[in-house]
Write a protein that holds these residues in place. Sequence first.
Motif, mmCIF file in Angstrom:
data_model
loop_
_atom_site.group_PDB
_atom_site.id
_atom_site.type_symbol
_atom_site.label_atom_id
_atom_site.label_comp_id
_atom_site.label_asym_id
_atom_site.label_seq_id
_atom_site.Cartn_x
_atom_site.Cartn_y
_atom_site.Cartn_z
ATOM 1 N N GLN A 147 -1.575 6.967 0.594
ATOM 2 C CA GLN A 147 -2.929 7.274 0.158
ATOM 3 C C GLN A 147 -3.890 6.105 0.387
ATOM 4 O O GLN A 147 -5.084 6.311 0.574
ATOM 5 C CB GLN A 147 -2.944 7.679 -1.318
ATOM 6 N N SER A 148 -3.384 4.896 0.348
ATOM 7 C CA SER A 148 -4.252 3.730 0.533
ATOM 8 C C SER A 148 -4.084 3.081 1.916
ATOM 9 O O SER A 148 -4.561 1.973 2.150
ATOM 10 C CB SER A 148 -3.985 2.687 -0.560
ATOM 11 N N TYR A 194 0.840 -1.193 0.000
ATOM 12 C CA TYR A 194 0.000 0.000 0.000
ATOM 13 C C TYR A 194 0.879 1.248 0.000
ATOM 14 O O TYR A 194 2.094 1.179 0.209
ATOM 15 C CB TYR A 194 -0.934 0.011 1.222
ATOM 16 N N THR A 195 0.259 2.387 -0.235
ATOM 17 C CA THR A 195 0.921 3.689 -0.158
ATOM 18 C C THR A 195 0.265 4.497 0.958
ATOM 19 O O THR A 195 -0.721 4.063 1.566
ATOM 20 C CB THR A 195 0.792 4.455 -1.486
ATOM 21 N N ASP A 198 -5.479 3.829 4.837
ATOM 22 C CA ASP A 198 -6.719 3.607 5.569
ATOM 23 C C ASP A 198 -7.381 2.300 5.155
ATOM 24 O O ASP A 198 -7.849 1.526 6.001
ATOM 25 C CB ASP A 198 -7.684 4.769 5.347
ATOM 26 N N SER A 199 -7.420 2.042 3.864
ATOM 27 C CA SER A 199 -8.024 0.807 3.369
ATOM 28 C C SER A 199 -7.251 -0.413 3.856
ATOM 29 O O SER A 199 -7.840 -1.402 4.315
ATOM 30 C CB SER A 199 -8.074 0.822 1.841
ATOM 31 N N ALA A 200 -5.920 -0.351 3.771
ATOM 32 C CA ALA A 200 -5.084 -1.469 4.215
ATOM 33 C C ALA A 200 -5.256 -1.711 5.710
ATOM 34 O O ALA A 200 -5.330 -2.858 6.171
ATOM 35 C CB ALA A 200 -3.626 -1.195 3.877
#
Length: 209
Positions: A188-189, A185-186, A191-193
Motif C-alpha cells: 500500500q505504501s 514499506y508495504t 508508491d511513496s517509497a
Amino acid sequence: MNTMLRQLYIAGIHTDVGKTHFSAAFCKAFSYTYFKLLQAGSPTDEQRVKELSPNTEILPSALTLRTAASPHIGRKYENLTYNGLHLKIPQSDKLLIELAGGIFTPLDDKHTFFDYILAHPRPAIVVGRYYLGCINHILLTLHAMQNMPILALVMLKDTKDTHRDEIDEFVRSYTKIPLVHIQSYTTQSLDSAANKLSCELTPYIQELL
C-alpha cells in the motif's frame, strides 16, 4: 529520465538485509525488470517482489534450488552439477539482477557470487541494514568491490534502529560512497517509497551514465 543503466547488480552486505525489499521498490521507481540470479528455497524472492510490486515484470531465475541453504549445500542435496560462472543473465535492458546472501556467499562448490560479478561486470548497488557489526560488513563488502562501479550504499531503515546517525556518519566519512535510505514499506505504501527512492538515487545514476 531518458537514459538509464542497462543492467545492474543488487548486492548485500549480509543475508536478510533487505535486498528483495529494496529491489521491488527500485523496479517500481525506475520501471526495471526483476531477475534473481539464483534462488534457493521457498517462498521465492520472485514471489515477494510480485506481492510488493504487482506490475513489475519478473524473469525466471537462472537456477532455482529447492533447498533453503547456501547453494553449495543445496546442489549437493539435490545431486546437481553446474558451474555457477556459466549462469546466464537475460539480454534485457533495464534489468535488475539480485544476488543472494552476501557477495562471498558460495555460488557452487568452487565459486562465490563475488567471482561471478568479477567474470560478468556490471554496476552495483549495495544494500545493508542497521545491526551490531554492520559497519564491519559494509566496509568489507565495499573494499572487495572497490574496483567496481558502485552506484550507492542503500540502508534499510526500521523504527527499532539504534545509533543510525552515528553509523551513517562513520560509513560516509570512511568510504566516500553515496549513502541513501529506504524505509520499510508495504504494498500500500510502495508508491511513496518508490518516489522517495527515485529522488535520492537519480543523481547517482546519472553520474554513472
